[in-house]
Structures are given as structure tokens and as C-alpha cells.
Design an enzyme around this catalytic site. Structure first.
Site, PDB file in Angstrom:
ATOM      1  CB  SER A  10     -28.101 100.363  39.993  1.00  0.00           C
ATOM      2  OG  SER A  10     -28.733  99.718  41.082  1.00  0.00           O
ATOM      3  CG  HIS A  35     -26.890  97.049  37.345  1.00  0.00           C
ATOM      4  ND1 HIS A  35     -25.874  96.217  36.914  1.00  0.00           N
ATOM      5  CD2 HIS A  35     -26.922  96.915  38.694  1.00  0.00           C
ATOM      6  CE1 HIS A  35     -25.316  95.621  37.959  1.00  0.00           C
ATOM      7  NE2 HIS A  35     -25.942  96.014  39.058  1.00  0.00           N
ATOM      8  CG  ASP A  37     -28.260  95.927  41.944  1.00  0.00           C
ATOM      9  OD1 ASP A  37     -27.268  95.280  41.552  1.00  0.00           O
ATOM     10  OD2 ASP A  37     -28.318  97.171  41.920  1.00  0.00           O
ATOM     11  CG  MET A  39     -29.467  92.239  46.470  1.00  0.00           C
ATOM     12  SD  MET A  39     -29.020  93.557  47.613  1.00  0.00           S
ATOM     13  CE  MET A  39     -28.306  94.768  46.495  1.00  0.00           C
ATOM     14  CG  HIS A  71     -25.191  92.501  40.238  1.00  0.00           C
ATOM     15  ND1 HIS A  71     -24.768  93.570  41.006  1.00  0.00           N
ATOM     16  CD2 HIS A  71     -24.365  91.465  40.565  1.00  0.00           C
ATOM     17  CE1 HIS A  71     -23.746  93.197  41.754  1.00  0.00           C
ATOM     18  NE2 HIS A  71     -23.491  91.924  41.512  1.00  0.00           N
ATOM     19  CG  MET A  73     -25.315  90.770  44.276  1.00  0.00           C
ATOM     20  SD  MET A  73     -25.645  92.492  44.722  1.00  0.00           S
ATOM     21  CE  MET A  73     -26.914  92.861  43.521  1.00  0.00           C
ATOM     22  CG  MET A 142     -19.209  93.495  43.371  1.00  0.00           C
ATOM     23  SD  MET A 142     -20.681  94.328  42.709  1.00  0.00           S
ATOM     24  CE  MET A 142     -21.157  95.416  44.072  1.00  0.00           C
ATOM     25  CG  ASP A 181     -22.708  97.370  40.878  1.00  0.00           C
ATOM     26  OD1 ASP A 181     -23.134  98.441  41.327  1.00  0.00           O
ATOM     27  OD2 ASP A 181     -23.372  96.309  40.861  1.00  0.00           O
TER      28      ASP A 181
HETATM   29  C1  DX5 Z   1     -24.777  96.954  45.406  1.00  0.00           C
HETATM   30  C2  DX5 Z   1     -25.455  96.877  44.038  1.00  0.00           C
HETATM   31  C3  DX5 Z   1     -25.254  98.097  43.238  1.00  0.00           C
HETATM   32  C4  DX5 Z   1     -25.882  99.337  43.833  1.00  0.00           C
HETATM   33  C5  DX5 Z   1     -25.225 100.528  43.246  1.00  0.00           C
HETATM   34  O1  DX5 Z   1     -24.825  95.728  46.010  1.00  0.00           O
HETATM   35  O2  DX5 Z   1     -24.924  95.798  43.289  1.00  0.00           O
HETATM   36  O3  DX5 Z   1     -25.685  97.933  41.883  1.00  0.00           O
HETATM   37  O4  DX5 Z   1     -27.247  99.431  43.636  1.00  0.00           O
HETATM   38  O5  DX5 Z   1     -25.722 101.655  43.874  1.00  0.00           O
HETATM   39  P1  DX5 Z   1     -24.798 102.929  44.121  1.00  0.00           P
HETATM   40  O6  DX5 Z   1     -24.406 103.418  42.772  1.00  0.00           O
HETATM   41  O7  DX5 Z   1     -25.699 103.842  44.859  1.00  0.00           O
HETATM   42  O8  DX5 Z   1     -23.614 102.464  44.930  1.00  0.00           O
HETATM   43 ZN    ZN Z   2     -25.343  95.744  41.074  1.00  0.00          ZN
END
Ligand code: DX5
Ligand code: ZN
Length: 228
Positions: A10, A35, A37, A39, A71, A73, A142, A181
Site C-alpha cells: 500500500s 495497492h 488508497d 480517501m 481501494h 474509500m 478490512m 487490509d
Molecule cells: C487503511 C488503508 C490501508 C493502509 C494499510 O485505511 O486502506 O491500505 O494503508 O496500511 P498498514 O499496512 O500500515 O495498516
Molecule cells: Zn487499502
């Protein structure tokens, strides 16, 4: 029998001033899934990145034949699926909790020739996946409440993975990836793999200032192989 596990770093935990370099290092270490992320400050409290980052990484990922997965969010993800697809995302995962018309959203992703994934927050029961399961390629469980990297792994996820794996086997849907994740590291990757996880998202356990990206990926790979 447990299936092979791939590690999906990620990039949220990467050093953004050296993003290309760090992603390249992970690809040279054997990773084939990145991956990303996304947001929006609404579905989750944090704001991160959008299609521009996916586009910037596209040539690097393409060189290695790697898949970039976003991903999402975010609320109303349908509004941005086309943008992420054009930027180079070959897999797109939306949150069940953000999608009132999930069937349509999943089919919109499929229509863009991308792998549709559905993510469940830790408190969302597996049965919510029941009527969409056969339509998706990735079920993302998650193991932290989404929003930030570096959070503590919620241990009950291991049992949730095992229950989902059992459902997939019963229905002949073993083609579906089980992705986990949040807080995944050398201390839990083995138990998750034994339970049926096939994609391990790893942020801070890959990008950190204790070890190199290459070393960190090797440690995760070894912990996983030793458990299977
Ligand atoms: C959290 C993200 C994850 C996060 C994982 O909301 O979706 O992908 O970056 O990071 P670690 O492995 O540090 O928990
Ligand atoms: Zn993620």
C-alpha cells in the site's frame, strides 16, 4: 488447502518524495500488485490521492506487468470509475457501506474491463456480501477501520477470512481473491494465509525506516511460506 498469497504494497505508507523509486523497488522484489488508497474526507476522515497518482505510476507498473488496484474509500465512487480506469487502474474496489446500488457499481467496474472488488469494514458482517459474491473478483476484508495506515490489526479478521473461505469453497467460487487490509505484518500474515487470504495488503510493514522495501517484502514472503 490454503492458496498462494501475493503481497500488495500500500503506497500510502511510502515516502512520497521518492514514490516511483519505492514502487520500482517493490516490483523488483517480485510484487505484481500495487495497492492505492483513495480517501475523500467524507467516507473516511482522511484525504489522500486520486487518478493523477495512478497515472504517474502507470509506466512503472506496466514495465513489470503489475496490476494497480485502487481501494476507493470514497462516497459515490461511480463518479470516478472512468477516471481511474483511464489512469490505468486494472482493479477497483469499492466499499459496500458506501454503495446503495452495489450491483450496478460492480457492473460498471466490469464494463471498464477492470476487476471488481468489494470491501467490508471490520464491523460489517460477511452475510452482506451474499448476493453480490458471484459477481466480484476480489473480496476485501478490512482488518482496521479504514482511514489511516499503521493501525493495529483486528485479530477477529482471521476467523472472518476462514468463514469467507469456507463459503467460497462451498459455492465453487475459489476464483475470488480474499484480500486483507490493515495492520498486516510478519506476525499475522501466516495465520491469515492459513485461513485462506490470497492478497495481503501491506503498508507500514513494507515502507518503513527500519528496513529496505526489498528486505521487508522478503520477510513477509518468508513468514507466509513458513505458515503454509
Ligand atoms: C487503511 C488503508 C490501508 C493502509 C494499510 O485505511 O486502506 O491500505 O494503508 O496500511 P498498514 O499496512 O500500515 O495498516
Ligand atoms: Zn487499502
Amino acid at each position: 488447502m490454503a492458496r498462494a498469497v501475493q503481497i500488495a504494497p500500500s503506497i500510502l505508507a511510502a515516502d512520497f518524495s521518492r514514490l516511483g523509486e519505492q514502487v520500482s523497488e517493490s516490483l523488483r522484489a517480485g510484487v505484481r500488485r500495487i495497492h492505492i488508497d483513495v480517501m475523500d474526507g467524507h467516507f473516511v476522515p482522511n484525504i489522500t490521492m486520486g487518478p493523477l497518482v495512478v497515472e504517474a505510476l502507470r509506466p512503472i507498473a506496466r514495465n513489470f506487468g503489475a496490476v494497480m488496484e485502487v481501494h476507493l474509500m470514497i462516497e459515490e465512487p461511480d463518479r470516478y470509475l472512468g477516471d481511474f480506469s483511464r489512469a490505468g487502474a486494472a482493479a477497483m474496489t469499492v466499499h459496500l457501506e458506501a454503495c446503495p446500488h452495489l450491483h450496478r457499481t460492480v457492473h460498471n467496474i466490469r464494463a471498464l474491463n477492470a476487476q471488481p472488488g468489494v470491501a467490508l469494514n471490520p464491523a460489517t458482517p460477511l452475510l452482506m456480501l451474499d448476493d453480490i459474491l458471484a459477481e466480484i473478483d476480489v473480496a476485501l476484508l478490512m482488518s482496521v477501520d479504514p482511514g489511516f495506515g499503521g493501525q493495529k490489526f483486528i485479530a477477529s479478521t482471521i476467523d472472518k477470512v476462514a468463514r469467507l473461505n469456507k463459503i467460497l469453497v462451498e459455492r465453487g467460487l475459489e476464483r475470488i481473491e480474499i484480500e486483507v487490509d490493515g495492520g498486516v505484518g510478519a506476525d499475522n500474515i501466516g495465520a491469515l494465509a492459513r485461513a485462506g487470504m490470497t492478497i495481503a495488503v501491506a503498508g507500514t510493514s513494507v515502507f518503513n525506516d527500519r528496513k529496505s522495501v526489498t528486505e521487508s517484502i522478503a520477510i513477509l514472503g518468508t513468514a507466509c511460506a513458513a505458515a503454509l
